[in-house]
Write an enzyme that holds these catalytic residues in place. Structure first.
Site, PDB file in Angstrom:
ATOM      1  N   ILE A   1       0.846  -1.194   0.000  1.00  0.00           N
ATOM      2  CA  ILE A   1       0.000   0.000   0.000  1.00  0.00           C
ATOM      3  C   ILE A   1       0.880   1.243   0.000  1.00  0.00           C
ATOM      4  O   ILE A   1       1.861   1.334   0.745  1.00  0.00           O
ATOM      5  CB  ILE A   1      -0.939   0.002   1.220  1.00  0.00           C
ATOM      6  CG1 ILE A   1      -1.915  -1.179   1.134  1.00  0.00           C
ATOM      7  CG2 ILE A   1      -1.707   1.309   1.320  1.00  0.00           C
ATOM      8  CD1 ILE A   1      -2.841  -1.298   2.317  1.00  0.00           C
TER       9      ILE A   1
ATOM     10  N   GLY B   1       0.799  -5.238   1.331  1.00  0.00           N
ATOM     11  CA  GLY B   1      -0.487  -5.431   0.673  1.00  0.00           C
ATOM     12  C   GLY B   1      -0.431  -6.365  -0.515  1.00  0.00           C
ATOM     13  O   GLY B   1      -1.450  -6.949  -0.901  1.00  0.00           O
TER      14      GLY B   1
ATOM     15  N   ASP C   1      -1.356  -9.692   0.637  1.00  0.00           N
ATOM     16  CA  ASP C   1      -2.822  -9.800   0.714  1.00  0.00           C
ATOM     17  C   ASP C   1      -3.389 -10.228  -0.636  1.00  0.00           C
ATOM     18  O   ASP C   1      -4.277 -11.087  -0.708  1.00  0.00           O
ATOM     19  CB  ASP C   1      -3.432  -8.450   1.102  1.00  0.00           C
ATOM     20  CG  ASP C   1      -3.055  -7.993   2.502  1.00  0.00           C
ATOM     21  OD1 ASP C   1      -3.209  -8.788   3.429  1.00  0.00           O
ATOM     22  OD2 ASP C   1      -2.620  -6.845   2.647  1.00  0.00           O
TER      23      ASP C   1
ATOM     24  N   GLU D   1       3.660  -5.331   7.528  1.00  0.00           N
ATOM     25  CA  GLU D   1       2.835  -4.395   8.296  1.00  0.00           C
ATOM     26  C   GLU D   1       3.308  -4.166   9.721  1.00  0.00           C
ATOM     27  O   GLU D   1       3.184  -3.059  10.250  1.00  0.00           O
ATOM     28  CB  GLU D   1       1.375  -4.876   8.301  1.00  0.00           C
ATOM     29  CG  GLU D   1       0.638  -4.634   6.997  1.00  0.00           C
ATOM     30  CD  GLU D   1       0.898  -5.696   5.943  1.00  0.00           C
ATOM     31  OE1 GLU D   1       0.256  -5.654   4.879  1.00  0.00           O
ATOM     32  OE2 GLU D   1       1.756  -6.588   6.187  1.00  0.00           O
TER      33      GLU D   1
ATOM     34  N   ASP E   1      -4.159  -6.253   7.649  1.00  0.00           N
ATOM     35  CA  ASP E   1      -5.615  -6.256   7.833  1.00  0.00           C
ATOM     36  C   ASP E   1      -6.427  -6.459   6.558  1.00  0.00           C
ATOM     37  O   ASP E   1      -7.643  -6.289   6.561  1.00  0.00           O
ATOM     38  CB  ASP E   1      -6.072  -4.968   8.522  1.00  0.00           C
ATOM     39  CG  ASP E   1      -5.660  -3.709   7.776  1.00  0.00           C
ATOM     40  OD1 ASP E   1      -5.116  -3.828   6.666  1.00  0.00           O
ATOM     41  OD2 ASP E   1      -5.876  -2.608   8.313  1.00  0.00           O
TER      42      ASP E   1
END
Length: 278
Positions: free
Chosen positions: A78, A128, A131, A151, A159
């Site tokens: 991110i 990310g 993810d 993270e 998350d």
């Protein structure tokens, strides 16, 4: 193909690009397209990515989707500027929670998509990006790929799905170690963990291998491929008996499909089958 799907396919995206590299192959690429930022995930990405997946899911000519990154890296995670602006603009804990849920939903769109999704990973696959790839159905990488569940180094718990999906792929103990240390691990470690199924010598080799796997899947009955993905994902949350009952119900309807007859006839006639589009 409906006008809605055609419109979505022609939609211009700022953070990504949709390409069918080989015409009529049935293999479509969603390319993360911010190479100057190592394809860091912007706010636009979280809006555009689920739209792109929805468009391809509704496109009967799309049989397999490949997610890749432009340039030398898959994705560096991110965009840090997005993290700062999200915290500043949310205004309250509840507003921030809704923002996180929306971002989670954009990643979960990979699993909602009926078509199989292959992650083609080169260079950085960080934060990310983990993810994203853990929500894909197949993951392959080049030898220069490197990974990090980053993270915790930013004072956060991952998350957007990594902490839920990674343990199912690499095992609980491995996931715990990788998430708590945020250490960088190599392509060959990723293969050893089971995060990727293959490691290729170069980006060129990776591209060819991905295309071969995607074409092999695209040649199958789309109905059977979609059903297989659905059953595998559903079975994660079911007991064996419940999973067996689920697939029995699914196949009891699909055994009447003309694809089954076509597969049998093609085998008997020693020819390639001509399956119906979804």
């Amino acid at each position: 193909m409906s006008w809605c799907v055609i419109r979505k396919m022609k939609e211009k995206y700022s953070s990504l690009e949709i390409v069918e590299k080989s015409p009529k192959s049935g293999v479509f690429y969603i390319i993360l397209n911010r190479p100057s930022r190592r394809n860091a995930l912007s706010s636009d990405f979280f809006i555009e990515f689920p739209k792109a997946l929805c468009a391809l899911d509704g496109n009967p000519d799309a049989k397999v989707i490949v997610v890749s990154g432009a340039g030398k890296h898959f994705c560096s995670g991110i965009d840090l500027s997005l993290l700062g602006s999200t915290a500043t603009k949310s205004g309250s804990g509840e507003g921030l929670r809704r923002q996180i849920l929306a971002m989670q939903d954009a990643v979960t769109a990979l699993e909602r998509c009926r078509k199989p999704v292959i992650a083609s990973i080169q260079g950085a696959c960080i934060g990310g990006a983990i993810d994203i790839v853990t929500a894909c159905d197949i993951r392959m990488c080049s030898e220069d790929a490197f990974f990090s569940v980053k993270e915790v180094d930013l004072a956060l718990a991952a998350d957007l799905g990594t902490l839920q999906r990674l343990p199912l792929i690499v095992g609980f103990g491995n996931a715990m170690e990788l998430a708590l240390t945020a250490r960088t691990f190599s392509a060959h470690e990723a293969k050893q963990f089971g995060l990727v199924s293959r490691v290729l010598n170069s980006k060129n080799d990776l591209d060819h291998a991905i295309q071969d796997v995607a074409q092999a899947i695209a040649a199958k009955s789309p109905l059977a491929v979609v059903g297989t993905k659905t059953v595998l994902l559903k079975s994660r949350d079911l007991t064996v008996d419940q999973g067996l009952d689920y697939v029995a119900t699914l196949n009891s309807a699909r055994l009447e499909s003309p694809d089954l007859t076509e597969a049998v006839m093609a085998h008997k006639q020693n020819r390639k089958p001509n399956f119906s589009k979804l």
